[in-house]
Write a protein that holds these residues in place. Structure first.
Motif, mmCIF file in Angstrom:
data_model
loop_
_atom_site.group_PDB
_atom_site.id
_atom_site.type_symbol
_atom_site.label_atom_id
_atom_site.label_comp_id
_atom_site.label_asym_id
_atom_site.label_seq_id
_atom_site.Cartn_x
_atom_site.Cartn_y
_atom_site.Cartn_z
ATOM 1 N N ILE A 212 59.014 -11.233 -127.701
ATOM 2 C CA ILE A 212 59.648 -9.921 -127.813
ATOM 3 C C ILE A 212 61.136 -10.061 -128.133
ATOM 4 N N VAL A 213 61.714 -11.212 -127.805
ATOM 5 C CA VAL A 213 63.158 -11.412 -128.025
ATOM 6 C C VAL A 213 63.460 -12.024 -129.383
ATOM 7 N N ALA A 214 62.440 -12.283 -130.191
ATOM 8 C CA ALA A 214 62.641 -13.039 -131.423
ATOM 9 C C ALA A 214 63.728 -12.450 -132.319
ATOM 10 N N VAL A 215 63.679 -11.147 -132.570
ATOM 11 C CA VAL A 215 64.655 -10.570 -133.489
ATOM 12 C C VAL A 215 66.045 -10.491 -132.865
ATOM 13 N N ALA A 216 66.111 -10.382 -131.527
ATOM 14 C CA ALA A 216 67.423 -10.390 -130.862
ATOM 15 C C ALA A 216 68.052 -11.768 -130.955
ATOM 16 N N PHE A 217 67.220 -12.809 -130.881
ATOM 17 C CA PHE A 217 67.731 -14.170 -130.966
ATOM 18 C C PHE A 217 68.008 -14.589 -132.412
ATOM 19 N N MET A 218 67.542 -13.780 -133.379
ATOM 20 C CA MET A 218 67.833 -14.040 -134.791
ATOM 21 C C MET A 218 68.666 -12.900 -135.364
ATOM 22 N N VAL A 219 69.490 -12.276 -134.519
ATOM 23 C CA VAL A 219 70.170 -11.030 -134.882
ATOM 24 C C VAL A 219 71.025 -11.160 -136.139
ATOM 25 N N GLY A 220 71.528 -12.352 -136.404
ATOM 26 C CA GLY A 220 72.345 -12.551 -137.600
ATOM 27 C C GLY A 220 71.565 -12.384 -138.888
ATOM 28 N N GLU A 221 70.231 -12.371 -138.783
ATOM 29 C CA GLU A 221 69.388 -12.249 -139.975
ATOM 30 C C GLU A 221 68.636 -10.916 -140.014
ATOM 31 N N ILE A 222 69.114 -9.945 -139.221
ATOM 32 C CA ILE A 222 68.465 -8.640 -139.126
ATOM 33 C C ILE A 222 69.368 -7.560 -139.730
ATOM 34 N N LYS A 223 68.790 -6.703 -140.551
ATOM 35 C CA LYS A 223 69.528 -5.579 -141.133
ATOM 36 C C LYS A 223 69.760 -4.504 -140.065
ATOM 37 N N ASP A 224 70.997 -4.042 -139.946
ATOM 38 C CA ASP A 224 71.368 -2.984 -138.999
ATOM 39 C C ASP A 224 70.776 -3.252 -137.613
ATOM 40 N N PRO A 225 71.133 -4.390 -136.992
ATOM 41 C CA PRO A 225 70.486 -4.808 -135.749
ATOM 42 C C PRO A 225 70.657 -3.846 -134.583
ATOM 43 N N ASN A 226 71.735 -3.087 -134.547
ATOM 44 C CA ASN A 226 71.971 -2.176 -133.441
ATOM 45 C C ASN A 226 70.848 -1.152 -133.285
ATOM 46 N N LYS A 227 70.238 -0.779 -134.414
ATOM 47 C CA LYS A 227 69.120 0.160 -134.389
ATOM 48 C C LYS A 227 67.777 -0.560 -134.564
ATOM 49 N N THR A 228 67.760 -1.534 -135.466
ATOM 50 C CA THR A 228 66.503 -2.194 -135.809
ATOM 51 C C THR A 228 65.911 -2.971 -134.637
ATOM 52 N N VAL A 229 66.745 -3.711 -133.907
ATOM 53 C CA VAL A 229 66.235 -4.577 -132.837
ATOM 54 C C VAL A 229 65.520 -3.788 -131.739
ATOM 55 N N PRO A 230 66.163 -2.784 -131.102
ATOM 56 C CA PRO A 230 65.433 -2.058 -130.040
ATOM 57 C C PRO A 230 64.236 -1.272 -130.551
ATOM 58 N N LYS A 231 64.323 -0.700 -131.775
ATOM 59 C CA LYS A 231 63.183 0.029 -132.328
ATOM 60 C C LYS A 231 61.999 -0.901 -132.561
ATOM 61 N N ALA A 232 62.280 -2.058 -133.153
ATOM 62 C CA ALA A 232 61.217 -3.020 -133.427
ATOM 63 C C ALA A 232 60.553 -3.480 -132.130
ATOM 64 N N MET A 233 61.366 -3.713 -131.103
ATOM 65 C CA MET A 233 60.822 -4.130 -129.807
ATOM 66 C C MET A 233 59.901 -3.069 -129.212
ATOM 67 N N SER A 234 60.323 -1.827 -129.257
ATOM 68 C CA SER A 234 59.542 -0.742 -128.656
ATOM 69 C C SER A 234 58.209 -0.554 -129.369
ATOM 70 N N ILE A 235 58.250 -0.545 -130.695
ATOM 71 C CA ILE A 235 57.017 -0.363 -131.473
ATOM 72 C C ILE A 235 56.074 -1.536 -131.247
ATOM 73 N N ALA A 236 56.625 -2.749 -131.330
ATOM 74 C CA ALA A 236 55.798 -3.952 -131.199
ATOM 75 C C ALA A 236 55.165 -4.051 -129.818
ATOM 76 N N MET A 237 55.939 -3.787 -128.771
ATOM 77 C CA MET A 237 55.392 -3.903 -127.421
ATOM 78 C C MET A 237 54.281 -2.889 -127.177
ATOM 79 N N LEU A 238 54.460 -1.662 -127.671
ATOM 80 C CA LEU A 238 53.424 -0.647 -127.510
ATOM 81 C C LEU A 238 52.126 -1.083 -128.175
#
Length: 447
Positions: A212-238
């Motif tokens: 679940i932390v993968a994109v947070a730990f690769m945040v330098g490679e994520i577009k607009d991480p402030n929004k993308t990271v928590p949204k991706a986590m919520s959708i994926a976990m559900l």
């Protein structure tokens, strides 16, 4: 509109990386260990594990906005808890070292069971399990050596196919006429660990959600991480938690904890056990399970290798490891040397399948230690850095990290009382080895 910008990952690919990372070795193999330990009550274990890891994920998402660098498992604790440069380096390395085993051990375990599932689904491959495992690591490693967006595309395609095959299994199992709700009773006492077995199973289930932390730990490679990271986590976990619970319910109505206790070889392949014992009249289902398991395991390996490589890169950038580990390839923008080391070490571990149980338990405890450190880091980061309007902040204030740590401790209390101290001893030895590497690396860096 393109989902990526300048080779970075957008919401779709970020979400599928998380889903692919989480749906892997755990549900197709570790789920059997939770059934063995807790019986039907393992459903509660998987739900509690999802809640704990979701809270953990949101906390890492917050840290990613404060410290927007890849290699977060090294960077976050170092920056949040360390005051001097030496303190930051040591804290970061200890956390990274624990996390590395979680990733590398998990990847090796997953590769081993690629061979296992292919062997039971396609008997002609039964004697080539180690070769298949090594080949799987090599292929996943090569994919990671490409630009992260290429890895993301491969993972997205595999994840969509994987989710479809899991839904087919659940539907067939529940409506086969063989599924029996009576097998879920008694609910709490079927497992080998007794009434509180569901507590002991939580750390194992937590491994399933670790990515679940993968994109947070690769945040330098994520577009607009402030929004993308928590949204991706919520959708994926559900999505993942829903699929996991449905699969567990399907399996538990077909296979009992007692059966897995009497047939220990089936404990690591519970979906196959379900099909073999109750659904043998549907021969194509066994092959479907094998293919689905392989897809799941491969997506997990892809993510774990990526995370391990970037963890080594972050440690090298801070002077703990040789600087060659920190350098990105000019064309692919990935840490080639770090990834190559991860690939080699992981492949070596797959040669020793007899150590599977030790790898699982040590990886689970290392994961718990990392979660605890990250929770403490969140509290410290909030004290050191004033909140910036617009940045993501995990809900619940400081109560959530504290509750998470208390829950983690509670999970291990039953095992400690029953004398399960050995895994703590193994973990201590592993951490001592990490400290030796640190002092050697730090000494060279100061020369």
């Amino acid at each position: 509109m393109s989902n990526k910008e300048n080779g970075k990952l957008g919401l779709l690919d970020s979400t599928t990386i998380l889903i692919g990372g989480m749906i892997g070795s755990a549900i197709f193999s570790l789920s059997g260990m939770t059934i063995l330990c807790a019986g039907p009550a393992c459903i509660i274990s998987w739900i509690i594990a999802a809640i704990i890891l979701y809270a953990y994920g949101l906390q890492t998402a917050e840290l990613a906005t404060v410290y927007p660098s890849s290699g977060g498992v090294f960077v976050f604790p170092a920056e949040a808890l360390g005051k001097t440069k030496k303190q930051k380096k040591l804290i970061g390395w200890i956390t990274a070292w624990a996390y590395l085993f979680t990733c590398i051990g998990g990847a090796a375990f997953s590769a081993t069971y690629v061979g296992t599932y292919l062997g039971v689904g396609f008997p002609s491959l039964a004697n080539a399990q180690i070769v298949i495992a090594i080949g799987t690591i090599v292929v996943c490693g090569i994919l990671n050596l490409f630009n992260i967006s290429v890895t993301g595309k491969a993972n997205t395609a595999l994840t969509i196919l994987l989710a479809a095959t899991m839904v087919v299994f659940v539907v067939v199992a529940l409506f086969s006429g063989q599924w029996d709700a009576a097998m879920l009773t008694p609910f709490f006492t079927q497992g080998s660990a007794g009434s509180w077995g569901f507590m002991s199973a939580i750390p194992i289930a937590m491994v399933a959600y670790g990515s679940i932390v993968a994109v947070a730990f690769m945040v330098g490679e994520i577009k607009d991480p402030n929004k993308t990271v928590p949204k991706a986590m919520s959708i994926a976990m559900l999505i993942v938690a829903t699929l996991y619970i449905l699969v567990m319910i399907a399996v538990l109505g077909l296979v009992s904890s007692q059966y897995l206790q009497e047939n220990s070889g089936m404990a690591y392949i519970p979906l196959y056990a379900a099909a073999f014992t109750k659904l043998a009249s549907i021969p194509w289902l066994i092959k479907l399970i094998s293919i689905s398991a392989v897809l799941a395991l491969i997506t997990t390996i892809l993510v774990l290798i990526a995370l391990a490589g970037r963890t080594l890169q972050a440690a090298a950038a801070d002077g703990v490891l040789p600087m060659s580990f920190a350098k990105n390839n000019e064309k692919t923008k990935v840490p080639t040397v770090s990834l190559e080391v991860v690939i080699v070490v992981t492949a070596i571990l797959t040669v020793f399948p007899s150590f599977t149980s030790m790898i699982v338990n040590l990886g689970a405890l290392c994961s718990v230690l990392v979660v605890a450190v990250i929770c403490i880091s969140v509290i410290a980061a909030r004290k050191r850095h004033p909140y910036v309007e617009g940045n993501f902040r995990a809900p619940g204030g400081n109560a959530i990290p504290v509750i998470t740590i208390v829950a983690l401790v509670a999970c291990y209390v039953p095992d400690i009382i029953r004398g399960g101290w050995q895994i703590w001893a193994y973990t201590a030895i592993y951490l001592v080895i990490g400290l030796i590497i640190y002092f050697i690396g730090a000494g060279k860096a100061s020369d």
